[in-house]
Scaffold this motif. Structure first.
Motif, mmCIF file in Angstrom:
data_model
loop_
_atom_site.group_PDB
_atom_site.id
_atom_site.type_symbol
_atom_site.label_atom_id
_atom_site.label_comp_id
_atom_site.label_asym_id
_atom_site.label_seq_id
_atom_site.Cartn_x
_atom_site.Cartn_y
_atom_site.Cartn_z
ATOM 1 N N LEU A 67 0.943 -1.278 0.024
ATOM 2 C CA LEU A 67 0.007 0.059 0.028
ATOM 3 C C LEU A 67 0.868 1.040 -0.089
ATOM 4 O O LEU A 67 0.781 2.061 -0.763
ATOM 5 C CB LEU A 67 -0.924 -0.044 1.110
ATOM 6 C CG LEU A 67 -1.742 1.131 1.415
ATOM 7 C CD1 LEU A 67 -2.973 1.262 0.131
ATOM 8 C CD2 LEU A 67 -2.585 1.348 2.963
ATOM 9 N N VAL A 70 -9.717 1.344 2.810
ATOM 10 C CA VAL A 70 -8.981 1.465 1.877
ATOM 11 C C VAL A 70 -9.858 1.446 0.609
ATOM 12 O O VAL A 70 -9.654 2.055 -0.284
ATOM 13 C CB VAL A 70 -7.686 0.494 1.665
ATOM 14 C CG1 VAL A 70 -7.101 0.646 0.501
ATOM 15 C CG2 VAL A 70 -6.761 0.574 2.723
ATOM 16 N N ASP A 103 -3.430 4.104 -4.648
ATOM 17 C CA ASP A 103 -2.646 4.001 -3.633
ATOM 18 C C ASP A 103 -1.539 4.876 -3.302
ATOM 19 O O ASP A 103 -1.427 5.272 -1.834
ATOM 20 C CB ASP A 103 -1.706 2.532 -3.609
ATOM 21 C CG ASP A 103 -2.778 1.303 -3.836
ATOM 22 O OD1 ASP A 103 -3.940 1.369 -3.486
ATOM 23 O OD2 ASP A 103 -2.160 0.073 -3.772
#
Length: 413
Positions: free
Chosen positions: A157, A187, A197
């Motif tokens: 990430l 997320v 990301d």
């Protein structure tokens, strides 16, 4: 204790590279106490004194931490933890900081928890140094075995271990949070809003608790960002989320009203300004007041112009807005500029470009301008309109004199 720690460190540094299994065996061996007959817990063991004398905490830190360590009745377990951490390469200062941040680290079981965690992190490719940095930043997560299974997700990430560590400096709780129930839903919601990301990582650096909070809280942030006029498909949406993250729903309307009154904006203008510059909502009222007085009263900018260029309000008044204005005003009034740049352009360009465009070309005509501008940006010299005129008069009068010195007093009221 110190001798034990130094002995462990020496053995680790002098040994050749080994496998994770070998490392685990060595750390377990170093931390294992010598065989001793069973004894009853020491009733005189003082946790607070141990934290100060052995762990290196201050008395205030020890006083705060000691109530959490009521299960500890002897130094046996904490001694083993300290030896283990020293074996990883943590300095005394690092260990003291980790214990102060998470006193329960001293209650962790070396064989059942800490050693398997180190083994797992080493298997993932982390070095001793990287693990030691992780312990320093996230000691509470380090004593949770889920950190091993969670770490690959966070590395993917954030994109790198260094960026992950930067995020952990702000909040380390997310590292041991439930991935499936807490982190991944947050997320996923941010991705639905158009953030990739890289954008999510940048947002988490600014709002460290974001990943560990409930998904309902993230939904509220999204609604607030859209409520101030920044849609999900806007390039400013991430900045809008950052702006509203630390504001309650009640404070946002109050701050919008203050912007309208202070900078004399209409409803339409304040919407334009907030949409282009959401971070305006995070600025203090005193700062907004001082900058609006400078931009409107001293420079003479129209409120409508400021609304379409709100970024200028976010720059430092003393370190950027005023010094650059005075330099450009001086150059204009002394015929040293061929073009008349807009004020928004003057303040938005980088420092390097400003110096290249407005300072360097005039070194011969105004040899002292560079030094005085640098001093003004550092707050060592205060320049306003009147003082800029004074330096102009002196510089132009002396430019024909080689190496002429401009009195510093011309910069002071």
């Amino acid at each position: 204790m110190l001798c034990l720690r130094n002995s462990i460190r020496t053995r680790l540094l002098s040994s050749p590279a080994t496998s994770p299994v070998s490392l685990l065996q060595r750390l377990l061996s170093a931390a294992a106490p010598a065989p001793a007959p069973a004894v009853s817990p020491n009733p005189s063991f003082a946790v607070e004194d141990y934290l100060v004398g052995t762990c290196g905490l201050t008395r205030a830190q020890a006083l705060k931490a000691s109530p959490k360590l009521y299960p500890i009745k002897s130094p046996t377990k904490p001694d083993a933890v300290l030896a283990f951490l020293a074996g990883l390469g943590l300095s005394s200062a690092d260990i003291a900081a980790a214990v102060a941040k998470d006193p329960l680290l001293l209650c962790a079981k070396v064989g059942k928890t800490l050693s398997p965690v180190v083994y797992g992190l080493t298997a993932l490719g982390l070095s001793h140094t990287e693990i030691a940095r992780l312990v320093s930043l996230a000691p509470a997560s380090f004593r949770c075995r889920s950190i091993v299974s969670n770490l690959p997700y966070y590395l993917s990430l954030f994109g790198s271990y260094e960026i992950l560590l930067r995020a952990l400096r702000g909040c380390s709780n997310f590292l041991s949070s439930d991935l499936e129930r807490v982190v991944k839903p947050n997320v996923a919601l941010l991705r639905e809003c158009g953030l990739d990301d890289c954008g999510i990582a940048k947002l988490c650096l600014a709002v460290p608790w974001l990943l560990a909070t409930k998904v309902e809280n993230v939904r509220k942030m999204v609604a607030c960002a859209e409520g101030i006029g920044v849609p999900c498909d806007s390039g400013m949406f991430r900045i809008a989320l950052q702006a509203v993250a630390f504001l309650s729903e009640e404070k946002i309307p109050a701050k919008v009203d203050y912007l309208k009154n202070t900078i004399r904006w209409s409803d339409a203008e304040v919407r334009i300004a907030v949409c282009k510059g959401p971070m305006l909502l995070t600025m203090s009222m005193d700062t907004l007041q001082r900058k609006s007085e400078f931009l409107i009263s001293e420079i003479g900018l129209e409120p409508a112009y400021i609304a379409h260029q709100p970024a200028m309000i976010t720059y430092s008044l003393e370190g950027r807005l005023r010094p650059r204005y005075c330099v450009v005003k001086f150059l204009k009034e002394n015929g040293l500029l061929k073009r008349d740049p807009s004020y928004s352009t003057v303040v938005k360009i980088t420092e390097k470009l400003f110096v290249e465009k407005f300072i360097c070309p005039h070194k011969e005509a105004v040899p002292h301008l560079s030094g005085y501008y640098a001093s003004a940006c550092r707050g060592e010299i205060y320049m306003n309109q009147e003082q800029a005129m004074k330096i102009g008069q002196v510089c132009m009068a002396q430019q024909s004199v080689e190496s002429a010195e401009i009195p510093v007093s011309v910069f002071f009221a």
